[in-house]
Design a protein around this motif. Structure first.
Motif, short mmCIF file in Angstrom:
data_model
loop_
_atom_site.label_atom_id
_atom_site.label_comp_id
_atom_site.label_asym_id
_atom_site.label_seq_id
_atom_site.Cartn_x
_atom_site.Cartn_y
_atom_site.Cartn_z
N PRO A 38 -1.26 -8.00 26.09
CA PRO A 38 -0.35 -6.90 26.46
C PRO A 38 -1.11 -5.57 26.48
N PRO A 39 -0.58 -4.58 27.17
CA PRO A 39 -1.19 -3.25 27.10
C PRO A 39 -1.15 -2.71 25.67
N VAL A 40 -2.12 -1.88 25.36
CA VAL A 40 -2.19 -1.24 24.04
C VAL A 40 -2.27 0.26 24.24
N PHE A 41 -1.32 0.98 23.65
CA PHE A 41 -1.33 2.44 23.76
C PHE A 41 -2.48 3.00 22.94
N ASN A 42 -3.06 4.07 23.45
CA ASN A 42 -4.19 4.67 22.75
C ASN A 42 -3.76 5.36 21.47
N LYS A 43 -2.48 5.68 21.37
CA LYS A 43 -1.94 6.29 20.15
C LYS A 43 -0.70 5.52 19.74
N GLY A 44 -0.51 5.37 18.43
CA GLY A 44 0.65 4.65 17.96
C GLY A 44 1.93 5.42 18.20
N VAL A 45 1.92 6.73 17.90
CA VAL A 45 3.09 7.59 18.11
C VAL A 45 2.60 8.89 18.73
N TYR A 46 3.31 9.32 19.71
CA TYR A 46 2.96 10.58 20.38
C TYR A 46 3.89 11.69 19.85
#
Length: 1542
Positions: free
Chosen positions: A224-232
């Motif tokens: 799956p895609p992985v966001f570069n930050k957990g929470v923005y």
């Protein structure tokens, strides 16, 4: 050699037929020739044959024959034929010198070389397989071809031994499948895998070819895609207008290509209407004007998803957007870098910045900003800190932190954030591209390092293919070419494919191998050496020059002779081995039998030349074989002759002259006479002369018949004891099996049955067969009772009619009350059951035979009851053992009222007194049965009832009845550790009931008396003894199980051993006979099992109930069952404080010193006057005993396994004794049918040294070895005496000695050898019986032992120290102790240590001034709580035992211990009489928590909470430390300077 023979003869058409022979040779075309007297006929036949078959295969049952047509073939065929031969003889190829020359020419003309297989399309193999596929996924099918005909190619995968297989290949088809699940993504990165396959033919020698190709691993969308930050967490100005950029969301995907393409969307929840997103770039825009005040937040959920529809993958993240005042501006970057930055993978400047960024805070008075290089979740987003940053003021630099590798990561996405004092953040994304450089050296496959070429091959012949690979990531750096480093005059290599070919023809006899160097180069200048040259790798390959078959095999001898082969030789018996030699290494010689093998009697191992028997031989048919043997190497052959002579043996059993089983031989029963019943005659077929002595002896087969019959060597069958014809033991016809054995009784045997028919005589008296008992109701008028019926075992002529009469010896009472008329019994009076319930009437019966026979039979007559007596009040008692408290609803007994009538239950009704039922019991109003309900607690219950009665003879009335029910809960430990006794000639009702003639209130049943006797025997309270099982057997025996405990429960060996030693006293106390202690169903050999036998204790929660009038007993249904196996008892717990190892079955972590597999203390010491009891052994058909002994003297009884006393009811004599006699081990074994004494005379055991003894008990042999010596001189062997096959003993195993008087016992049991009673002095270690390790340090019963062999004397002696020296040391130590004691006493008087502690906060302390009171000499060793031996005089205080010798389930009993000690002192005859009464008031006396004696052994582990002991005062803290969960708050050593005083 298949052949087609056409004999020359005249036919009707006058055509001449020819003899045609087809020879087939391996790897060469078949030669077909025909012989005749005319060359013209031959030539015509040859050409016609060629034309007719049209070059097709000629096939017989096993071979294909192919013909090649050429002028050379035809001419060679004409020139090489041998001379014509007349007659029917076959023409053998190579039979004489002319044929040998012809054979050589033919082989030279038609021989085919052994050529190697080859992969034709190896260069085109480019398979691929998707990642994450399961094992056995198809990859590709490879194919190799061999130019040689008839070759079978096998395929295999080439890999190193340490390499995990990634592919399977079908050896026959070449289909390759996966053996491994591949993962193309991080962190494994299996993007391509190289596989090398080998094709091997079955030539001689076997040749092969290899093929290496790349298997591409295709990507699937599995990440799956992985966001570069957990929470923005972002900020937005309050005056921001729609379409204003808010933030950019980025995510990465580990997949490749289209599988990594990501799009974004805002999920329709929360504040989604205020924002919109660019689905490709991930930029979030403001969609509606802001309507929240500064400080408030907008929250949206952003979803990143793959665009590939087949396998959707997505991820979500939360974006929080804070509204800030319009005056608060976020910081901004100055001239940010938008273009990607390119770095070569060998870039290694870690100090020079790669990127420099500047930012302003946009806050006039606070220009400071803070930079952060955001760490993503993947390597591409700097998860491993490949890049680092450094902030200087409002500038930040990014530099290299770790080395780059293009083959691992090709690009990076870095996110730099800057934050001002308002905590407003701006981010900027920097793209870094990694460029490939030539930093990998080509390497060769290690698995393929050898090639082969046959000698005499022409130039250009392929030799092998080498493969090398370059791990650089681009084709600009990873294309490999090859060149040779040496031997270029002999070999050439294709620079692109790596195929090596020969440039010349090789001769193996000149040189048989070459080591050539191959250099692999890539296609661009190296970045490793900076010399402008490409990277090069090299490896040396071995090329072997293989041998060809160009020599003929030859036998070492032309004739072989095997004489006197017995005709009864076993199939596969090797007769002789012929050997042929061949100078060619590659040749494999095949041996065959060509002729002379009549009846296929022999066979030959084709590879070794070993000739063996194939069929049963018969000297009477063939006495000699002449075999013609051929040795064939594939092209050439040689022949030898083997002559085998057969020897006659006794292989025919005797034959009887007539069929005796057809005849019946009649004799009179119960008579003996001198003449022969029949004369058996037989002859030996191996002896041709029937008039000669046949050397036959005759025997009876059935052992039981030998006491009635005999047969001599002449075949005369005689009676030696009368035979019985009649039942119950006789037979009308007796079948006797007679064996005739030749060779004077030592040869073969034949069996014939002989039937003897017995003629009847009148030798049996008749007997009654009436069904009994006969019922005759009371108060009935005189009349006919029953018709008498009788039977007689004799024949009809000696049987009925029968005559009946009251026996003349009958009592006057019987004669008055009964009479017989013909065959009817009459009652002469009325009977009252209350006066007498039954009669036994003797009736004499006579038959009608000659002489007349008569006998007395007893008729059992019961007077039937009529309810003619009123009942009175009654009381009864029921005792119930509730096993583990799990008993279901159980009928426990009936309500008892005193009533002379006993058949009147139907006239009675039962009800609860006052109509109130009990909560734990149920009453049956019709039968009076009381049922205990499940869950009834332990205790004593008084139940009251009202019983009503009415019948024809008595009016309605009611009485009261009370029943006392005692319920006692019995733990499982009590049953598991129970002892057992088998009584003889007693019923279960008589055992539990109080005798009717006992009038005293304290009268006891036999069960209660047994309980008191056991308590007295073990010197414990009666309440600590439970007799909980009473089971009656069908053979008039009664099985009783009992348990006893101080704390904890005593082991079964202790219970049974004590009872067995005191059996006579117990029998006298009870007035009963004991048949067995303990109960052992395996004790009588082959009664339950034919072979091995072991006892299994079966237990049930369902109670076993015994009813009687005033007493009922509800016991535990526990019994011994025989299992016909021999298995080690499984111990699934750890001993001596050990703990189970986590994750390991049957393994323990043990305290130091406890070295057994379950933390057993594996050693015990003795001093010549002690012994120790352990669990008994099972009766096994193979018992292995192993132990180590370290003796200190040269004599003594090491081990005794045998009875503890003489029992006249079961006088079994089995025993085993291991002794030391003058330093030599002596083993005495008696299986119950005679003793054998085995004396070991090879190794004399020396004092202080350790020796291992191994004993093996089997059915037919007994073996003893010392120190694993297997030599015949040091192995001691013996054979059991008599018919018995097992050691059947139910007594404990005893070590170190025995309390039994073996001399007296041996005389009573008539032992052949009686062991010595002198005890063993030394140490015994590591006792195992059938792999079960014994816990030697914790015997059930012991006397004068040293657990663990810990005492200094034993240790010192074991080190070989002289005993005089030891005595001197002990004397010195004693002197020092006396001096020390004097100093202590003097100091005590000075310091006032005798003063008592009177300042304790408790006021329950009573001072006493008795001598020794409170001093250390009254200390008790709590170790005896673990195992209290009943024979023990003194128990060694072993610290190992003190720490962890008891079972995990054993519970200490302080009160029982103190009471036992007091009673022992009272019984001590040598103690000084004391007339005063002393009151010892311990600390804590009067405390509400109760005394320590409340620690009952029947409590479970949950009740053992001793933490409250800390509250009893400082003197009890040691007990709290020993038995509590946590240490007391005060150090347990606080009073060590004053001693531990209670």
């Amino acid at each position: 050699m298949p052949s087609i023979k056409l004999q020359k003869r005249k036919c009707t058409h006058k055509l001449m037929l020819l003899t045609l022979t087809i020879f087939t040779l391996s790897h060469i075309p078949a030669i077909v020739y025909a012989t005749t007297n005319s060359k013209n006929h031959l030539h015509h036949f040859h050409n016609q044959l060629i034309d007719d078959i049209n070059f097709k295969n000629i096939t017989d049952t096993s071979k294909s024959v192919r013909l090649r047509r050429s002028p050379d073939t035809v001419s060679s065929l004409h020139s090489s034929l041998p001379s014509a031969r007349s007659g029917n003889s076959a023409v053998y190829f190579g039979h004489n010198s002319a044929s040998q020359t012809s054979s050589a020419n033919l082989n030279e003309a038609f021989s085919v070389d052994n050529r190697k297989p080859a992969f034709k399309n190896c260069a085109t193999y480019k398979p691929s397989v998707k990642e994450e596929q399961p094992e056995n996924t198809y990859v590709i099918q490879v194919l190799a071809e061999d130019p040689d005909p008839g070759q079978e190619i096998k395929y295999s995968v080439v890999q190193s031994f340490s390499e995990r297989p990634k592919f399977f290949i079908n050896s026959q088809t070449g289909v390759i499948t996966t053996a491994h699940t591949f993962d193309r993504d991080e962190p494994i990165r299996e993007k391509a895998v190289y596989v090398t396959v080998r094709a091997t033919d079955n030539g001689h020698p076997a040749l092969d070819d290899v093929c290496t190709f790349q298997v591409t691993i295709l990507d699937i969308n599995d990440n799956p895609p992985v966001f570069n930050k957990g929470v923005y967490d972002e900020n937005m100005s309050e005056d921001a207008q729609p379409d204003t950029v808010v933030v950019r969301i980025t995510a990465t995907d580990l997949d490749d290509g289209i599988n990594s393409a990501i799009e974004y969307q805002i999920l329709p929840e929360r504040d989604y209407k205020y924002f919109k997103i660019d689905k490709v770039a991930g930029i979030i825009y403001l969609n509606h004007p802001i309507d929240k005040r500064p400080g408030k937040h907008y929250t949206i959920t952003v979803r990143a998803y793959n665009v590939v529809p087949e396998i959707p993958q997505d991820a979500q993240t939360i974006v929080k957007i804070k509204v800030v005042e319009s005056s608060k501006k976020p910081p901004s970057f100055i001239n940010p870098i938008e273009e990607p930055i390119y770095l070569k993978e060998d870039y290694n400047d870690y100090s020079t910045p790669i990127v420099t960024l500047q930012a302003v805070s946009n806050i006039p008075d606070k220009p400071e900003v803070t930079f952060e290089l955001i760490t993503g979740r993947t390597e591409q987003t700097n998860s491993r800190k490949t890049f680092v940053f450094n902030q200087i003021g409002n500038s930040v630099t990014i530099s290299l932190g770790k080395s780059l590798d293009y083959e691992a990561i090709t690009d990076y996405t870095l996110t730099m954030s800057v934050k001002n004092k308002f905590d407003l953040v701006t981010e900027h994304v920097i793209k870094i591209k990694v460029e490939d450089v030539n930093d990998n050296i080509p390497y060769f496959l290690f698995e393929v390092n050898k090639g082969t070429i046959l000698e005499n091959e022409p130039p250009g012949t392929p030799v092998m293919q080498v493969r090398a690979f370059d791990m650089d990531g681009t084709s600009a750096n990873n294309i490999v070419t090859f060149e040779l480093g040496d031997y270029k005059e002999y070999f050439a290599i294709d620079s692109n494919t790596g195929n090596i070919t020969a440039l010349t023809t090789f001769d193996r006899e000149e040189r048989d191998f070459y080591n050539i160097k191959v250099i692999a180069s890539d296609n661009s200048p190296s970045s490793l050496f900076n010399n402008g040259e490409p990277n090069r790798g090299q490896q040396v390959f071995t090329i072997d020059i293989a041998d060809k078959n160009d020599h003929k095999p030859h036998f070492q001898r032309s004739e072989y002779v095997a004489e006197k082969l017995p005709e009864d030789s076993n199939i596969n018996h090797i007769v002789v081995e012929v050997t042929a030699e061949d100078e060619d290494n590659a040749s494999q010689i095949v041996y065959t039998i060509e002729s002379g093998n009549v009846g296929n009697a022999f066979k030959i191992e084709e590879k070794t030349g070993s000739i063996s028997v194939n069929q049963r031989l018969d000297y009477e048919n063939i006495t000699e074989y002449v075999l013609k043997i051929r040795a064939f190497d594939g092209i050439y052959d040689d022949f030898a002759t083997v002559t085998i002579t057969i020897e006659d043996v006794n292989d025919n059993p005797p034959m009887f002259k007539e069929d005796y089983k057809k005849n019946i031989y009649k004799i009179q029963e119960e008579a003996v006479f001198d003449h022969c019943i029949v004369n058996i005659e037989a002859y030996d077929p191996d002896i041709k002369d029937r008039t000669a002595d046949q050397h036959i002896k005759y025997f009876l087969v059935v052992e039981e018949q030998k006491k009635f019959l005999s047969i001599d060597n002449n075949g005369c069958l005689k009676l030696i004891h009368p035979l019985d014809r009649d039942l119950p033991d006789g037979h009308k016809n007796w079948q006797v099996l007679i064996t005739a054995v030749d060779a004077d009784g030592n040869g073969l045997k034949s069996v014939t049955p002989v039937t003897i028919s017995l003629q009847d005589i009148n030798d049996n008296a008749p007997f009654l067969v009436n069904k009994m008992p006969v019922i005759w109701q009371e108060n009935r008028n005189p009349g006919q009772v029953v018709q008498l019926q009788a039977n007689d075992y004799d024949e009809v002529q000696n049987g009925p009619p029968f005559t009946y009469g009251i026996d003349s010896d009958a009592s006057a009472d019987i004669k008055t009350k009964f009479s017989i008329d013909n065959d009817y019994l009459f009652a002469n009076v009325q009977f009252d059951r209350e006066q007498q319930k039954e009669y036994f009437i003797p009736i004499r019966i006579s038959d009608s035979g000659q002489p007349r026979q008569s006998a007395v039979s007893i008729l059992h007559l019961i007077i039937g009851d009529v309810n003619d007596n009123a009942m009175t009040e009654g009381s009864s008692r029921i005792f119930i053992y509730n096993y583990k408290g799990e008993a279901p609803d159980t009928d426990v007994g009936r309500v008892f009222v005193d009533d002379p009538d006993d058949w009147d239950l139907d006239d009675k009704q039962f009800q609860w007194k006052n109509g109130i039922p009990h909560d734990n019991f149920r009453l049956n109003p019709s039968s009076g049965m009381i049922t205990m309900l499940q869950g009834t607690q332990e205790g004593e219950y008084m139940l009251e009832f009202v019983v009503t009665e009415e019948s024809t003879f008595i009016p309605y009335h009611s009485v009261d009845a009370d029943v006392t029910i005692v319920v006692r809960e019995l733990p499982e430990e009590a049953v598991d550790k129970s002892g057992s006794i088998r009584f003889f000639n007693i019923t279960k009702e008589d055992f539990i009931s109080i005798p009717r003639d006992a009038h005293a209130d304290d009268s006891l049943s036999l069960k209660d008396r047994l309980q008191y006797s056991i308590a007295k025997l073990f010197n414990i309270s009666v309440s600590n003894v439970d007799v909980f099982t009473v089971l009656e057997n069908i053979n008039n025996t009664l099985d009783v199980r009992f348990s006893a405990h101080g704390s904890p429960y005593y082991a079964p060996e202790k219970l049974n051993g004590m009872v067995a030693q005191n059996q006579q006293k117990l029998e006298n106390d009870l007035g009963l006979k004991i048949q067995m202690v303990p109960i052992d169903e395996c004790l009588i050999e082959k009664y339950k099992c034919e072979s091995s036998c072991m006892n299994i204790l079966q237990k049930s929660s369902v109670a076993y109930v015994i009813y009687s009038n005033t007493t009922s007993f509800v016991g535990v249904n526990a019994f011994i069952e025989a299992a016909c196996v021999c298995e080690s008892r499984i111990r699934n717990y750890c001993l001596n404080g050990g703990t189970p190892k986590v994750g390991e079955d049957d393994a323990c972590d043990c305290i130091e010193g406890f070295s057994g597999p379950h933390c057993e203390l594996v050693s015990v010491g003795f001093y010549g006057n002690g012994y120790a009891f352990y669990e008994p052994i099972s009766a096994c058909d193979n018992t292995r005993i192993s132990l180590e002994i370290a003796p200190q003297t040269d004599h003594g009884l090491v081990m005794y396994i045998g009875p503890l006393n003489y029992n006249s009811l079961l006088p079994l004599t089995d025993f085993l004794a291991l002794e030391l006699v003058k330093g030599y081990p002596v083993l005495t074994v008696d299986y119950g049918s005679g003793g054998v004494r085995i004396e070991h005379r090879h190794i004399q055991l020396q004092a202080g040294k350790s020796y291992q003894l191994d004993i093996i008990l089997q059915k037919t042999s007994i073996e003893m070895t010392v120190d694993n010596c297997r030599l015949s001189t040091c192995m001691s062997l013996g054979a059991p005496q008599g018919l018995n096959e097992f050691l059947n003993v139910n007594a404990p195993l005893q070590l170190g000695g025995t309390p039994v008087n073996l001399l007296q016992l041996g005389r009573q049991l008539n032992w052949t050898y009686i062991p010595s009673t002198q005890g063993f002095f030394g140490c015994i270690r590591n006792l195992t019986i059938n792999e079960q390790t014994y816990n030697l340090g914790a015997p059930s019963v012991s006397r004068n032992i040293d657990s663990g062999c810990q005492r200094a004397v034993a240790v010192a002696v074991s080190f070989g120290i002289d005993r005089n020296f030891i005595i001197a040391i002990i004397s010195c130590v004693l002197l020092l102790l006396i001096i020390l004691l004097a100093v202590v006493v003097q100091k005590k008087q000075k310091n006032g240590w005798h003063e008592k502690d009177i300042d304790d906060i408790r006021e329950t302390i009573i001072n006493y001034e008795d001598e020794g009171g409170g001093e250390r000499d009254t200390d008790y060793d709590l170790n005896v709580l673990r195992t209290q031996p009943f024979y023990e005089e003194k128990l060694y205080k072993d610290p190992h035992v003190l720490q962890g010798m008891r079972d995990p389930s054993e519970i200490p009993d302080i009160g029982g211990f103190l009471g036992d000690k007091k009673e022992n002192c009272d019984r001590e005859s040598g103690a000084y009489p004391v007339d005063d009464v002393r009151h010892y008031a311990y600390e804590g006396d009067g405390n509400s928590d109760g005394s320590l004696s409340s620690l009952a052994s029947c409590t479970d582990d949950g009740d053992l909470n001793f933490d409250y002991l800390s509250n009893f005062g400082p003197r009890f803290r040691k007990l709290a430390d020993m038995y509590g969960e946590e240490p007391s708050d005060t150090d347990s050593n606080v009073d060590d300077d004053q001693g531990w005083r209670i």
